[in-house]
Design a protein around this motif. Structure first.
Motif, PDB file in Angstrom:
ATOM      1  N   ILE B 195       0.834  -1.199   0.000  1.00  0.00           N
ATOM      2  CA  ILE B 195       0.000   0.000   0.000  1.00  0.00           C
ATOM      3  C   ILE B 195       0.868   1.247   0.000  1.00  0.00           C
ATOM      4  O   ILE B 195       0.609   2.216  -0.714  1.00  0.00           O
ATOM      5  CB  ILE B 195      -0.953  -0.018   1.213  1.00  0.00           C
ATOM      6  CG1 ILE B 195      -2.087  -0.987   0.935  1.00  0.00           C
ATOM      7  CG2 ILE B 195      -1.489   1.365   1.505  1.00  0.00           C
ATOM      8  CD1 ILE B 195      -3.084  -1.092   2.045  1.00  0.00           C
ATOM      9  N   ILE B 206      -5.538  -2.631  -4.261  1.00  0.00           N
ATOM     10  CA  ILE B 206      -6.552  -1.814  -3.577  1.00  0.00           C
ATOM     11  C   ILE B 206      -6.266  -0.330  -3.782  1.00  0.00           C
ATOM     12  O   ILE B 206      -7.177   0.482  -3.968  1.00  0.00           O
ATOM     13  CB  ILE B 206      -6.657  -2.214  -2.078  1.00  0.00           C
ATOM     14  CG1 ILE B 206      -7.878  -1.575  -1.438  1.00  0.00           C
ATOM     15  CG2 ILE B 206      -5.443  -1.837  -1.295  1.00  0.00           C
ATOM     16  CD1 ILE B 206      -8.146  -2.080  -0.038  1.00  0.00           C
ATOM     17  N   MET B 207      -4.962   0.043  -3.801  1.00  0.00           N
ATOM     18  CA  MET B 207      -4.622   1.455  -4.050  1.00  0.00           C
ATOM     19  C   MET B 207      -5.038   1.858  -5.460  1.00  0.00           C
ATOM     20  O   MET B 207      -5.556   2.949  -5.686  1.00  0.00           O
ATOM     21  CB  MET B 207      -3.108   1.667  -3.881  1.00  0.00           C
ATOM     22  CG  MET B 207      -2.634   1.718  -2.450  1.00  0.00           C
ATOM     23  SD  MET B 207      -3.544   2.874  -1.416  1.00  0.00           S
ATOM     24  CE  MET B 207      -2.698   4.406  -1.758  1.00  0.00           C
ATOM     25  N   GLN B 210      -8.684   2.428  -5.692  1.00  0.00           N
ATOM     26  CA  GLN B 210      -9.059   3.709  -5.089  1.00  0.00           C
ATOM     27  C   GLN B 210      -8.764   4.850  -6.059  1.00  0.00           C
ATOM     28  O   GLN B 210      -9.581   5.737  -6.260  1.00  0.00           O
ATOM     29  CB  GLN B 210      -8.293   3.895  -3.767  1.00  0.00           C
ATOM     30  CG  GLN B 210      -8.685   5.130  -2.985  1.00  0.00           C
ATOM     31  CD  GLN B 210      -7.751   6.287  -3.231  1.00  0.00           C
ATOM     32  OE1 GLN B 210      -6.542   6.118  -3.309  1.00  0.00           O
ATOM     33  NE2 GLN B 210      -8.314   7.475  -3.362  1.00  0.00           N
ATOM     34  N   MET B 218     -12.520  -1.430  -4.772  1.00  0.00           N
ATOM     35  CA  MET B 218     -11.669  -1.164  -3.607  1.00  0.00           C
ATOM     36  C   MET B 218     -12.187  -1.936  -2.393  1.00  0.00           C
ATOM     37  O   MET B 218     -11.419  -2.615  -1.697  1.00  0.00           O
ATOM     38  CB  MET B 218     -11.660   0.338  -3.319  1.00  0.00           C
ATOM     39  CG  MET B 218     -10.979   0.729  -2.027  1.00  0.00           C
ATOM     40  SD  MET B 218     -10.974   2.509  -1.802  1.00  0.00           S
ATOM     41  CE  MET B 218     -12.628   2.779  -1.188  1.00  0.00           C
ATOM     42  N   LEU B 219     -13.506  -1.853  -2.155  1.00  0.00           N
ATOM     43  CA  LEU B 219     -14.063  -2.549  -0.988  1.00  0.00           C
ATOM     44  C   LEU B 219     -14.037  -4.054  -1.182  1.00  0.00           C
ATOM     45  O   LEU B 219     -13.892  -4.810  -0.216  1.00  0.00           O
ATOM     46  CB  LEU B 219     -15.480  -2.041  -0.710  1.00  0.00           C
ATOM     47  CG  LEU B 219     -15.511  -0.570  -0.266  1.00  0.00           C
ATOM     48  CD1 LEU B 219     -16.933  -0.039  -0.231  1.00  0.00           C
ATOM     49  CD2 LEU B 219     -14.868  -0.397   1.093  1.00  0.00           C
ATOM     50  N   LEU B 222     -10.761  -5.005  -0.094  1.00  0.00           N
ATOM     51  CA  LEU B 222     -10.701  -4.937   1.377  1.00  0.00           C
ATOM     52  C   LEU B 222     -11.300  -6.201   1.987  1.00  0.00           C
ATOM     53  O   LEU B 222     -10.713  -6.822   2.887  1.00  0.00           O
ATOM     54  CB  LEU B 222     -11.453  -3.689   1.866  1.00  0.00           C
ATOM     55  CG  LEU B 222     -11.448  -3.455   3.377  1.00  0.00           C
ATOM     56  CD1 LEU B 222     -10.048  -3.142   3.857  1.00  0.00           C
ATOM     57  CD2 LEU B 222     -12.385  -2.316   3.748  1.00  0.00           C
ATOM     58  N   ILE B 225      -8.934  -9.133   1.350  1.00  0.00           N
ATOM     59  CA  ILE B 225      -7.760  -9.090   2.222  1.00  0.00           C
ATOM     60  C   ILE B 225      -8.149  -9.542   3.633  1.00  0.00           C
ATOM     61  O   ILE B 225      -7.433 -10.313   4.279  1.00  0.00           O
ATOM     62  CB  ILE B 225      -7.141  -7.666   2.250  1.00  0.00           C
ATOM     63  CG1 ILE B 225      -6.540  -7.326   0.890  1.00  0.00           C
ATOM     64  CG2 ILE B 225      -6.080  -7.557   3.335  1.00  0.00           C
ATOM     65  CD1 ILE B 225      -6.081  -5.895   0.752  1.00  0.00           C
TER      66      ILE B 225
END
Lengths: 255, 254
Positions: B195, B206-207, B210, B218-219, B222, B225
């Protein structure tokens, strides 16, 4: 400290000094390119220069500020939420499993979400640090409340104490070793997340400083920053141990 | 037990349902939130085009490589420090000086020395994993029943066999606890490095989601992960109970 222990300490410091000398030797002989590895002399000179010009002071203050605000917010919220969950059987059955499920989540994964919500700001850093640091404290509080000697609760019932009184007079004091241990764990989390947030958001602090130094290949400044971060980690954890010792002195005396 | 686990599911399901309804009712347009149904769709999409699987492979590779290296170094040092008290006392200041450095602070050093990629991530993960293993295996070796060591002496086992036949088996349950702790740390550090800076794996994924203003993706990352963190934890706890049963509990603080 008796004499033998003192001698061991001195010897141990001598060994550490030997390693630093070895580091100096490696740097002097240029076994590793000085671009990557400055000697301890250059790192030290950079530390002195940074502190005398005030640069490093402000970076250090920035990091400590992020860490402290996030950690304090997490402590207050963590203890409060933990107390609410821990003191009620209903909450424990309904909420605690969800918390256990969330616990192994790598907290840094929340950073992109926080950036999307709050942008690259101080508020984002504060949110992330507090979010990361709250877990150990909250779970320790829930656990501590669950582990209170059941007879104490019976005493409270027969004295017809209110729920608030039970929390403040019985549960919090007997859960305090757990809570303080959680707060100590959180301190490390807060430091790491402060550095990460500073790196990502370019906030004023040591994290940003070491990244800029790395980008500019100023290895002496970089090592100075890393050494300072190590000292920060060490000093805060020692301070926390001392505080723990002081605050729990009454319990040690009781046993 | 089933009643309790059903109760445990009430809160998360209620939150998800309420969020879904709210998002639908307000026709949510957001860069940071998405209704659960879209998150699930995004997760399926990421599985379908294999992007999330490739990212998972990269992250887990760095995690386990770093974990393996860190555990081996930590174990070697921990056993050596546990056996030779002189060595332990002499190294005390050095260890205590290096240990408090936050692993992530090494990131810029690893970056200029090794550049982006697996190597720098593995080095940082390994550094983070050394300490719990070192500290706990040192304590485990020290707490070995002294009579076992006497047996080793009576049998005149050479040092290598003494370590391999007596010390490692006796300390293994507690060493596994240390390994379990380190595995959790390894995943956290790997994702954090990704990240912060390293363009690899789930953290980078994920970055990217975003920055591409894809809150659903992105979620989804999350959630994924979180699921990996949870699965790793469950796997190790089960392995610990299977392999060592109650023996491991003696060294487990949690």
């Amino acid at each position: 400290m008796n004499r033998a222990a003192l001698l061991w300490r001195v010897a141990s410091f001598a060994v550490a000094a030997g390693f630093i000398a070895l580091w100096q030797l490696i740097a002097n002989l240029k076994l590793v390119s000085p671009v990557f590895l400055p000697g301890p002399d250059r790192a030290w000179a950079s530390l002195v220069r940074g502190f005398s010009s005030g640069d490093l002071w402000s970076k250090l203050a920035g990091t400590l500020e992020h860490m402290a605000y996030g950690w304090l917010a997490a402590s207050i919220a963590g203890i409060a939420i933990g107390a609410i969950i821990g003191s009620s059987r209903t909450m424990r059955t309904y909420v605690a499993p969800s918390l256990e499920f969330l616990r192994p989540l790598p907290v840094s994964a929340i950073i992109p979400v926080a950036i999307a919500m709050l942008g690259l700001t101080q508020a984002m850093a504060l949110f992330v640090i507090a979010f990361g640091a709250i877990w150990p404290i909250m779970l320790a509080t829930v656990h501590g409340f669950g582990a209170v000697e059941p007879r104490l609760y019976e005493v409270a019932r027969s004295l017809q104490m209110s729920r608030l009184a039970v929390i403040f007079k019985i549960a919090l004091p007997s859960a305090s070793p757990d809570i303080l241990a959680g707060m100590r764990l959180s301190l490390t989390v807060a430091l790491i997340l402060s550095v990460v947030c500073e790196i990502l958001a370019g906030l004023d602090g040591l994290g940003h400083w070491v990244l800029l130094s790395a980008r500019a290949f100023r290895s002496a400044d970089l090592f100075a920053g890393v050494i300072l971060l190590g000292i920060t980690g060490y000093v805060t954890s020692v301070a926390m141990s001392l505080a723990e010792h002081k605050l729990l002195a009454w319990q040690a005396a009781q046993r | 037990m089933t009643a309790n686990s059903a109760k445990a599911l009430v809160l998360p399901l209620a939150v998800l349902a309420a969020f879904e309804v709210w998002a639908r009712a307000t026709h949510l347009q957001s860069d940071s939130l998405a209704p659960p149904s879209e998150i699930v769709m995004a997760l399926f999409g990421a599985f379908a085009d294999l992007s999330i699987l490739a990212a998972t492979r990269d992250t887990l590779f760095s995690t386990f490589a770093g974990l393996a290296i860190g555990t081996i170094i930590g174990l070697a040092l921990g056993i050596a420090f546990g056996i030779f008290d002189t060595l332990n006392r002499l190294m005390e200041v050095t260890v205590e000086a290096i240990r408090p450095i936050p692993s992530i602070a090494l990131l810029p050093i690893a970056l200029i020395a090794l550049g982006f990629g697996y190597r720098m991530e593995i080095v940082i993960v390994a550094f983070a994993c050394v300490w719990p293993v070192l500290i706990l295996s040192r304590a485990a070796v020290r707490s070995i029943e002294p009579r076992l060591m006497e047996v080793a002496r009576a049998l005149r086992l050479p040092p290598a066999q003494r370590v391999w036949k007596i010390i490692v088996p006796a300390a293994l349950p507690r060493i596994f606890v240390a390994f379990r702790l380190s595995a959790g740390i390894a995943l956290i550090v790997a994702v954090t490095v990704e990240i912060a800076i390293n363009p690899l794996g789930l953290g980078a994924g994920i970055m990217l989601a975003q920055q591409a203003l894809r809150p659903d993706l992105m979620l989804a990352y999350l959630v994924w992960i979180g699921a990996i963190g949870y699965a790793l934890n469950v796997l190790l706890v089960v392995a610990q109970n299977r392999l060592f049963g109650r023996a491991a509990l003696s060294g487990d603080g949690a």
